[in-house]
Design a protein around this motif. Structure first.
Motif, PDB file in Angstrom:
ATOM      1  N   UNK A 154     -44.166 144.875  63.748  1.00  0.00           N
ATOM      2  CA  UNK A 154     -44.830 144.388  62.542  1.00  0.00           C
ATOM      3  C   UNK A 154     -45.639 145.567  62.017  1.00  0.00           C
ATOM      4  N   UNK A 155     -45.898 145.593  60.709  1.00  0.00           N
ATOM      5  CA  UNK A 155     -46.590 146.747  60.134  1.00  0.00           C
ATOM      6  C   UNK A 155     -47.770 146.314  59.279  1.00  0.00           C
ATOM      7  N   UNK A 156     -48.806 147.149  59.289  1.00  0.00           N
ATOM      8  CA  UNK A 156     -49.933 147.006  58.368  1.00  0.00           C
ATOM      9  C   UNK A 156     -49.643 147.924  57.182  1.00  0.00           C
ATOM     10  N   UNK A 157     -49.592 147.376  55.988  1.00  0.00           N
ATOM     11  CA  UNK A 157     -49.337 148.192  54.811  1.00  0.00           C
ATOM     12  C   UNK A 157     -50.338 147.841  53.718  1.00  0.00           C
ATOM     13  N   UNK A 158     -50.553 148.772  52.838  1.00  0.00           N
ATOM     14  CA  UNK A 158     -51.419 148.536  51.679  1.00  0.00           C
ATOM     15  C   UNK A 158     -50.626 148.655  50.392  1.00  0.00           C
ATOM     16  N   UNK A 159     -49.310 148.577  50.558  1.00  0.00           N
ATOM     17  CA  UNK A 159     -48.351 148.407  49.466  1.00  0.00           C
ATOM     18  C   UNK A 159     -47.396 147.304  49.902  1.00  0.00           C
ATOM     19  N   UNK A 160     -47.099 146.387  49.034  1.00  0.00           N
ATOM     20  CA  UNK A 160     -46.187 145.302  49.420  1.00  0.00           C
ATOM     21  C   UNK A 160     -44.769 145.836  49.528  1.00  0.00           C
ATOM     22  N   UNK A 161     -44.092 145.530  50.637  1.00  0.00           N
ATOM     23  CA  UNK A 161     -42.757 146.049  50.877  1.00  0.00           C
ATOM     24  C   UNK A 161     -41.690 145.217  50.174  1.00  0.00           C
ATOM     25  N   UNK A 162     -40.496 145.771  50.119  1.00  0.00           N
ATOM     26  CA  UNK A 162     -39.331 145.144  49.496  1.00  0.00           C
ATOM     27  C   UNK A 162     -39.085 143.752  50.084  1.00  0.00           C
ATOM     28  N   UNK A 163     -39.194 142.733  49.243  1.00  0.00           N
ATOM     29  CA  UNK A 163     -39.052 141.352  49.694  1.00  0.00           C
ATOM     30  C   UNK A 163     -37.651 140.961  50.081  1.00  0.00           C
ATOM     31  N   UNK A 164     -36.658 141.775  49.740  1.00  0.00           N
ATOM     32  CA  UNK A 164     -35.283 141.445  50.126  1.00  0.00           C
ATOM     33  C   UNK A 164     -35.056 141.677  51.616  1.00  0.00           C
ATOM     34  N   UNK A 165     -35.765 142.642  52.172  1.00  0.00           N
ATOM     35  CA  UNK A 165     -35.586 142.964  53.591  1.00  0.00           C
ATOM     36  C   UNK A 165     -36.759 142.543  54.455  1.00  0.00           C
ATOM     37  N   UNK A 166     -37.962 142.521  53.855  1.00  0.00           N
ATOM     38  CA  UNK A 166     -39.168 142.297  54.651  1.00  0.00           C
ATOM     39  C   UNK A 166     -39.957 141.092  54.168  1.00  0.00           C
ATOM     40  N   UNK A 268     -63.791 150.191  41.176  1.00  0.00           N
ATOM     41  CA  UNK A 268     -62.361 150.218  41.509  1.00  0.00           C
ATOM     42  C   UNK A 268     -61.910 148.869  42.051  1.00  0.00           C
ATOM     43  N   UNK A 269     -60.684 148.502  41.741  1.00  0.00           N
ATOM     44  CA  UNK A 269     -60.110 147.258  42.247  1.00  0.00           C
ATOM     45  C   UNK A 269     -59.961 147.336  43.769  1.00  0.00           C
ATOM     46  N   UNK A 270     -60.135 146.213  44.484  1.00  0.00           N
ATOM     47  CA  UNK A 270     -59.948 146.238  45.941  1.00  0.00           C
ATOM     48  C   UNK A 270     -58.504 146.533  46.316  1.00  0.00           C
ATOM     49  N   UNK A 271     -58.322 146.982  47.529  1.00  0.00           N
ATOM     50  CA  UNK A 271     -56.997 147.337  48.045  1.00  0.00           C
ATOM     51  C   UNK A 271     -56.465 146.173  48.875  1.00  0.00           C
ATOM     52  N   UNK A 272     -55.289 145.625  48.550  1.00  0.00           N
ATOM     53  CA  UNK A 272     -54.731 144.535  49.361  1.00  0.00           C
ATOM     54  C   UNK A 272     -54.209 145.053  50.701  1.00  0.00           C
ATOM     55  N   UNK A 273     -54.310 144.225  51.726  1.00  0.00           N
ATOM     56  CA  UNK A 273     -53.804 144.572  53.060  1.00  0.00           C
ATOM     57  C   UNK A 273     -52.748 143.544  53.447  1.00  0.00           C
ATOM     58  N   UNK A 274     -51.560 144.025  53.806  1.00  0.00           N
ATOM     59  CA  UNK A 274     -50.434 143.152  54.132  1.00  0.00           C
ATOM     60  C   UNK A 274     -50.000 143.367  55.575  1.00  0.00           C
ATOM     61  N   UNK A 275     -49.502 142.307  56.192  1.00  0.00           N
ATOM     62  CA  UNK A 275     -48.689 142.439  57.397  1.00  0.00           C
ATOM     63  C   UNK A 275     -47.246 142.218  56.969  1.00  0.00           C
ATOM     64  N   UNK A 276     -46.334 143.010  57.517  1.00  0.00           N
ATOM     65  CA  UNK A 276     -44.923 142.915  57.128  1.00  0.00           C
ATOM     66  C   UNK A 276     -44.036 142.968  58.355  1.00  0.00           C
ATOM     67  N   UNK A 277     -42.873 142.310  58.256  1.00  0.00           N
ATOM     68  CA  UNK A 277     -41.903 142.314  59.357  1.00  0.00           C
ATOM     69  C   UNK A 277     -40.524 142.065  58.771  1.00  0.00           C
ATOM     70  N   UNK A 278     -39.489 142.336  59.568  1.00  0.00           N
ATOM     71  CA  UNK A 278     -38.119 142.137  59.097  1.00  0.00           C
ATOM     72  C   UNK A 278     -37.883 140.663  58.766  1.00  0.00           C
ATOM     73  N   UNK A 279     -37.372 140.400  57.594  1.00  0.00           N
ATOM     74  CA  UNK A 279     -37.154 139.021  57.144  1.00  0.00           C
ATOM     75  C   UNK A 279     -36.167 138.280  58.031  1.00  0.00           C
ATOM     76  N   UNK A 280     -35.142 138.984  58.505  1.00  0.00           N
ATOM     77  CA  UNK A 280     -34.106 138.292  59.293  1.00  0.00           C
ATOM     78  C   UNK A 280     -34.396 138.304  60.789  1.00  0.00           C
TER      79      UNK A 280
END
Length: 301
Positions: A154-166, A268-280
């Motif tokens: 799983x990953x911590x990102x501050x950019x939202x990843x591609x929703x088709x894969x993650x 400045x606008x706040x920075x979003x924090x996401x957790x991401x993982x493989x969708x499948x």
């Protein structure tokens, strides 16, 4: 015209062929892949070529500065990394990867600053809630923070990843801070504003950073952007007085550095924090981790 494979591809793909392809993809040249694998360049070339014959499509192109994956090569490499991850899990006594059971390490990838002030709290709470399991944070400075490379579950990102894969879950937000040389004119202030950077050179990481020219209106943008490629390079550049930087608050906790001071950026606008993982490949522990991290952002310890 798109390349097509044979109607009856050879199913006997070998693990060593996949290792060779992934090494070339990661290192960018056959020479460096040879060093990474501890074998000969002829062997790596043969393994990649034999894999190409078996799948019936060109996977790697030689270019002046090394090697580049074709579109088909990128797709096969993603699958190859998954297979190699499963092989490694089996070698470790696998079968536990689907859940946070005893002895399981959940690898959490991040590019810059993990969870900032919440990092250690997350590890301690996880160990208490999931006896025998542990959160291991792994720094991988890529756009997917280790997911695509199979370095992280799983990953911590501050950019939202591609929703088709993650799959992604928003777990919190962080304020934006300026990183300044300690002798900079703005370092004497308790806080700064975006307009204070008009005459500055701003260090950025275009691949994984959260700072872009879009933060400023066109008439009030910084003088220049200086590209860096890691948190250490970014901090070294700032400490030397070559640039200033903007970052999420997590960086101020994870990366204190002599010669660099941090100040909040009030407008400045706040920075979003996401957790991401493989969708499948959702693991059954993912919801527990999302809940834990979300709670920490809502109610910091």
């Amino acid at each position: 015209m798109a390349e097509r494979g044979p109607s009856n591809p050879d199913p006997s793909v070998e693990v060593r062929q996949l290792r060779a392809l992934v090494a070339v993809a990661q290192e960018g040249t056959f020479t460096d892949a040879t060093i990474a694998l501890g074998t000969s360049q002829a062997s790596v070339s043969r393994l990649v070529a034999s894999l190409e014959r078996q799948v019936g499509v060109r996977l790697v192109e030689r270019v002046p500065r090394g090697a580049r994956l074709t579109e088909a090569g990128e797709a096969v490499t993603v699958r190859a990394r998954r297979v190699l991850a499963e092989v490694e899990a089996i070698a470790r006594g696998g079968g536990q990867a689907a859940g946070a059971s005893a002895g399981v390490e959940v690898h959490v990838g991040y590019a810059w600053a993990a969870l900032g002030q919440h990092t250690t709290s997350a590890q301690r709470r996880w160990a208490a809630q999931q006896p025998g399991s542990s959160l291991v944070f792994v720094q991988v400075n890529t756009t997917t923070a280790g997911l695509l490379e199979r370095s992280a579950d799983v990953a911590v990102t501050r950019r939202r990843l591609d929703g088709r894969r993650f799959e992604t879950a928003l777990v919190g937000t962080e304020s934006r801070w300026a990183a300044l040389p300690s002798d900079h004119r703005l370092a004497r202030r308790r806080s700064v504003r975006l307009g204070d950077f008009v005459e500055e050179t701003v260090a950025v990481d275009a691949r994984t950073g959260t700072t872009t020219q879009d933060l400023w209106p066109a008439q009030a943008a910084p003088t220049a952007m200086r590209e860096t490629h890691s948190s250490d390079e970014w901090l070294t550049c700032i400490a030397a007085g070559q640039a200033v930087g903007l970052t999420s608050q997590a960086t101020t906790f994870q990366h204190p550095r002599p010669g660099v001071v941090y100040r909040p950026v009030l407008d400045a606008e706040p920075v979003p924090v996401w957790l991401a993982w493989w969708r499948d490949e959702p693991a059954r522990w993912v919801d527990d981790l999302v809940d834990l991290v979300t709670e920490l952002y809502r109610h910091p310890e």
